[in-house]
Write an enzyme that holds these catalytic residues in place. Structure first.
Site, PDB file in Angstrom:
ATOM      1  N   GLY A   1      86.642 -90.299  25.518  1.00  0.00           N
ATOM      2  CA  GLY A   1      87.029 -89.458  24.383  1.00  0.00           C
ATOM      3  C   GLY A   1      87.143 -87.982  24.689  1.00  0.00           C
TER       4      GLY A   1
ATOM      5  CG  ASN B   1      92.974 -86.740  26.159  1.00  0.00           C
ATOM      6  OD1 ASN B   1      93.686 -85.752  26.322  1.00  0.00           O
ATOM      7  ND2 ASN B   1      92.708 -87.609  27.128  1.00  0.00           N
TER       8      ASN B   1
ATOM      9  CG  MET C   1      91.248 -98.970  27.313  1.00  0.00           C
ATOM     10  SD  MET C   1      92.421 -98.014  28.304  1.00  0.00           S
ATOM     11  CE  MET C   1      92.506 -99.066  29.737  1.00  0.00           C
ATOM     12  NE  ARG C   2      93.246-104.101  20.168  1.00  0.00           N
ATOM     13  CZ  ARG C   2      92.899-105.381  20.253  1.00  0.00           C
ATOM     14  NH1 ARG C   2      91.873-105.751  20.970  1.00  0.00           N
ATOM     15  NH2 ARG C   2      93.569-106.305  19.588  1.00  0.00           N
TER      16      ARG C   2
ATOM     17  CG  ASN D   1      99.473 -93.621  24.669  1.00  0.00           C
ATOM     18  OD1 ASN D   1      98.251 -93.475  24.551  1.00  0.00           O
ATOM     19  ND2 ASN D   1     100.005 -94.149  25.759  1.00  0.00           N
TER      20      ASN D   1
ATOM     21  CG  HIS E   1     101.012 -92.863  30.826  1.00  0.00           C
ATOM     22  ND1 HIS E   1     100.252 -94.006  30.863  1.00  0.00           N
ATOM     23  CD2 HIS E   1     101.626 -92.773  32.036  1.00  0.00           C
ATOM     24  CE1 HIS E   1     100.421 -94.598  32.032  1.00  0.00           C
ATOM     25  NE2 HIS E   1     101.241 -93.875  32.761  1.00  0.00           N
TER      26      HIS E   1
HETATM   27  C1  GRF Z   1      93.472 -90.388  29.590  1.00  0.00           C
HETATM   28  O1  GRF Z   1      93.671 -90.169  30.962  1.00  0.00           O
HETATM   29  C2  GRF Z   1      94.751 -90.816  28.930  1.00  0.00           C
HETATM   30  O2  GRF Z   1      95.889 -90.282  29.527  1.00  0.00           O
HETATM   31  C3  GRF Z   1      94.742 -92.311  29.117  1.00  0.00           C
HETATM   32  O3  GRF Z   1      93.394 -92.670  28.979  1.00  0.00           O
HETATM   33  C4  GRF Z   1      92.563 -91.581  29.350  1.00  0.00           C
HETATM   34  C5  GRF Z   1      91.608 -91.337  28.211  1.00  0.00           C
HETATM   35  O4  GRF Z   1      90.636 -90.384  28.536  1.00  0.00           O
HETATM   36  N1  GRF Z   1      95.628 -92.950  28.169  1.00  0.00           N
HETATM   37  P1  GRF Z   1      89.605 -89.882  27.442  1.00  0.00           P
HETATM   38  O5  GRF Z   1      88.922 -91.118  26.848  1.00  0.00           O
HETATM   39  O6  GRF Z   1      90.365 -89.112  26.406  1.00  0.00           O
HETATM   40  O7  GRF Z   1      88.624 -89.037  28.183  1.00  0.00           O
END
Ligand code: GRF
Length: 199
Positions: free
Chosen positions: A11, A13, A89-90, A106, A108
């Site tokens: 988390g 982000n 992750m879905r 999303n 990436h």
């Molecule tokens: C990030 O690298 C994002 O790009 C990918 O999953 C990771 C999530 O990181 N989809 P966090 O849980 O926000 O630390």
């Protein structure tokens, strides 16, 4: 605008989004954080910030559509306008994409369409590319596929290790994701099929 964040892991982000809201750089209301992982650090971060959290156990909803229908109840209840996937992750099903057209995004950790999937940073590093980066995109039913909103590139240095590259990518993500959300909140995106222009 009411935002929901879906996250399965650390988390960071989510934290960047929370920080941007707190600093008033992002004028939005984070109404809900939903996870498919009971022990996700993302849920702890949300609780600490006083945000409503929901854990949906994937074992209770084996079909993707059933999981999403349950999630949808919470989204409707919280009057959510924008769904932000942050390490979720879905793959989301048409149950959600049909209800939120151009309203699910999303992030990436690679320059799409290169290096789709869950190991993107490692895949890019091992492939030996000289430039990689971060992509924020709309979500459709295909993995890492929807129209691209923002991308930021970084050069891989000869001295980079996988760990240092991961750290640099995450730093870039934490800047780019709140920025992309801000563009949506401020209604600055003009979308025509795969073309997303900032106006
Ligand atoms: C990030 O690298 C994002 O790009 C990918 O999953 C990771 C999530 O990181 N989809 P966090 O849980 O926000 O630390």
């Amino acid at each position: 605008m009411n935002i929901a964040v879906f996250a399965s892991g650390r988390g960071t982000n989510l934290q960047a989004i929370l920080n941007a809201i707190k600093k008033n750089k992002l004028k939005a209301n984070l109404s809900l954080v939903l996870s498919d992982n009971k022990t996700a650090l993302a849920l702890k971060r949300a609780k600490r910030a006083g945000i409503k959290t929901v854990f949906l156990d994937p074992k209770l909803f084996p079909a993707r559509e059933d999981f999403d229908r349950e999630a949808l109840k919470y989204l409707e209840e919280a009057k959510v306008d924008l769904v932000v996937l942050a390490g979720f992750m879905r793959i989301v099903s048409p149950v959600l994409t049909a209800r939120f057209p151009d309203r699910i995004i999303n992030i990436h950790p690679a320059l799409l369409p290169s290096f789709k999937g869950t190991q993107a940073i490692k895949d890019a590093f091992l492939y030996g590319v000289k430039v990689t980066g971060v992509t924020v995109h709309f979500v459709d039913e295909k993995l890492d596929h929807g129209a691209i909103i923002l991308q930021a590139a970084l050069k891989i240095k000869d001295t980079d290790t996988l760990e240092s590259l991961e750290a640099r990518i995450h730093k870039l993500e934490h800047k780019l994701y709140p920025e992309a959300i801000r563009l949506i909140v401020e209604n600055r995106l003009k979308i025509s099929q795969r073309s997303v222009k900032i106006v």
